[in-house]
Design an enzyme around this catalytic site. Sequence first.
Site, PDB file in Angstrom:
ATOM      1  N   TYR A   1       7.023  -0.233   8.460  1.00 13.36           N
ATOM      2  CA  TYR A   1       6.378  -0.298   7.137  1.00 13.36           C
ATOM      3  C   TYR A   1       6.397  -1.736   6.601  1.00 13.36           C
ATOM      4  O   TYR A   1       5.379  -2.254   6.124  1.00 13.36           O
ATOM      5  CB  TYR A   1       7.126   0.647   6.190  1.00 13.36           C
TER       6      TYR A   1
ATOM      7  N   GLY B   1      -7.451   6.329  -0.290  1.00 16.96           N
ATOM      8  CA  GLY B   1      -6.259   7.103  -0.640  1.00 16.96           C
ATOM      9  C   GLY B   1      -6.182   7.392  -2.126  1.00 16.96           C
ATOM     10  O   GLY B   1      -5.154   7.162  -2.768  1.00 16.96           O
TER      11      GLY B   1
ATOM     12  N   ALA C   1       6.629  -4.506   8.280  1.00 19.19           N
ATOM     13  CA  ALA C   1       5.718  -5.352   9.073  1.00 19.19           C
ATOM     14  C   ALA C   1       4.276  -5.134   8.635  1.00 19.19           C
ATOM     15  O   ALA C   1       3.497  -6.087   8.500  1.00 19.19           O
ATOM     16  CB  ALA C   1       5.883  -5.042  10.561  1.00 19.19           C
TER      17      ALA C   1
ATOM     18  N   SER D   1       3.699  -4.157  -0.626  1.00 20.52           N
ATOM     19  CA  SER D   1       4.935  -3.561  -1.144  1.00 20.52           C
ATOM     20  C   SER D   1       5.974  -4.663  -1.235  1.00 20.52           C
ATOM     21  O   SER D   1       5.922  -5.638  -0.471  1.00 20.52           O
ATOM     22  CB  SER D   1       5.435  -2.478  -0.176  1.00 20.52           C
TER      23      SER D   1
ATOM     24  N   ASP E   1     -10.840   8.745   7.404  1.00 15.19           N
ATOM     25  CA  ASP E   1      -9.570   8.204   7.882  1.00 15.19           C
ATOM     26  C   ASP E   1      -9.660   6.677   7.892  1.00 15.19           C
ATOM     27  O   ASP E   1     -10.385   6.094   8.699  1.00 15.19           O
ATOM     28  CB  ASP E   1      -9.292   8.747   9.299  1.00 15.19           C
TER      29      ASP E   1
ATOM     30  N   ASN F   1      -5.762   0.991  -0.597  1.00 11.44           N
ATOM     31  CA  ASN F   1      -4.513   1.574  -1.099  1.00 11.44           C
ATOM     32  C   ASN F   1      -3.862   2.563  -0.125  1.00 11.44           C
ATOM     33  O   ASN F   1      -2.653   2.757  -0.162  1.00 11.44           O
ATOM     34  CB  ASN F   1      -4.815   2.275  -2.431  1.00 11.44           C
TER      35      ASN F   1
ATOM     36  N   ARG G   1      -3.976  11.161  -4.379  1.00 17.70           N
ATOM     37  CA  ARG G   1      -2.623  11.385  -4.894  1.00 17.70           C
ATOM     38  C   ARG G   1      -2.011  10.052  -5.325  1.00 17.70           C
ATOM     39  O   ARG G   1      -2.515   8.995  -4.992  1.00 17.70           O
ATOM     40  CB  ARG G   1      -1.723  11.981  -3.798  1.00 17.70           C
TER      41      ARG G   1
END
Length: 248
Positions: free
Chosen positions: A156, A13, A158, A143, A64, A91, A16
């Site tokens: 998210y 990832g 979890a 996060s 992917d 990431n 961006r």
Amino acid sequence: MGLLTGKMALITGGSRGIGEAIVRKYASEGASVAFTYRSSSEKADVIVAELTKAGHQVKAYQSDAANFAQAETLIKQVLEDFEKIDILINNAGITKDNLIMRMSEEQWDDVITVNLKSVFNLTKQVIRHMMRNRAGSIINMSSVVGISGNAGQSNYAASKAGIIGFTQSIAKEVGSRNIRCNAVAPGFIETDMTHGLDEKTKETFLAGIPMNRLGQAEEVANVCLFLGSDLSSYVSGQTLSVCGGLQV
Ligand code: NAP
């Protein structure tokens, strides 16, 4: 000499947001960099062209991260192209927020697969190579929501909590081979992912941040620089929050 001179990093990832900032930071610190994206091929091409022009060794791959077979192909290709992988940064991530009453099975599965299964996919494929080299640093993007939970983000949260457990387990499994595995837990960082949040959610987040501002992608990249470099040679199994002092 940069902090990463001579090292090779694979970043998922990287087209961006936080991933792009890590790609740029790592290249500027002397690493050769491979990064993936899912669909932003034009953005990826621009990053590669800019960094190559500046004299860095960088290559982008459409892959992917949620797909096990594609992860296998990717690692083979990157090893063919660069001969080694010293640092893996998992990431890539997405959000599909909803309250549990409204959350569909698809929203649950998509977020768990892209955010959590991807970390297994890439780590599984790279670990044999790192074990042979008796060296490696794996950095997984969690996060603060994976530590504290957040209403409307059960899928998210979890996935990000799962990443922390995975990180601690891998650190225990492969520490004796000189492979370190750490997680980074960003707070509220200004990227496309957070631009989509409504004003009320943003205000609620901001009210809880002692530094009274959102974070920048480069501030997360700086922590990834520390964890990828030899400056953190005795740091493993940890989750480092980058959140402006947010209490979680
Ligand atoms: P972003 O701006 O939306 O960028 C996401 C990146 O992941 C893009 O490069 C995207 O590629 C890639 N990606 C998405 N799904 C993928 C897949 N299946 N396979 C390969 N690549 C995929 O997100 P961000 O804000 O930079 O977030 C990066 C990471 O930090 C995520 O794991 C996120 O959960 C975490 N994080 C972010 C924040 C924040 O406040 N922003 C806070 C905590 C944690 P394309 O461009 O091709 O779509």
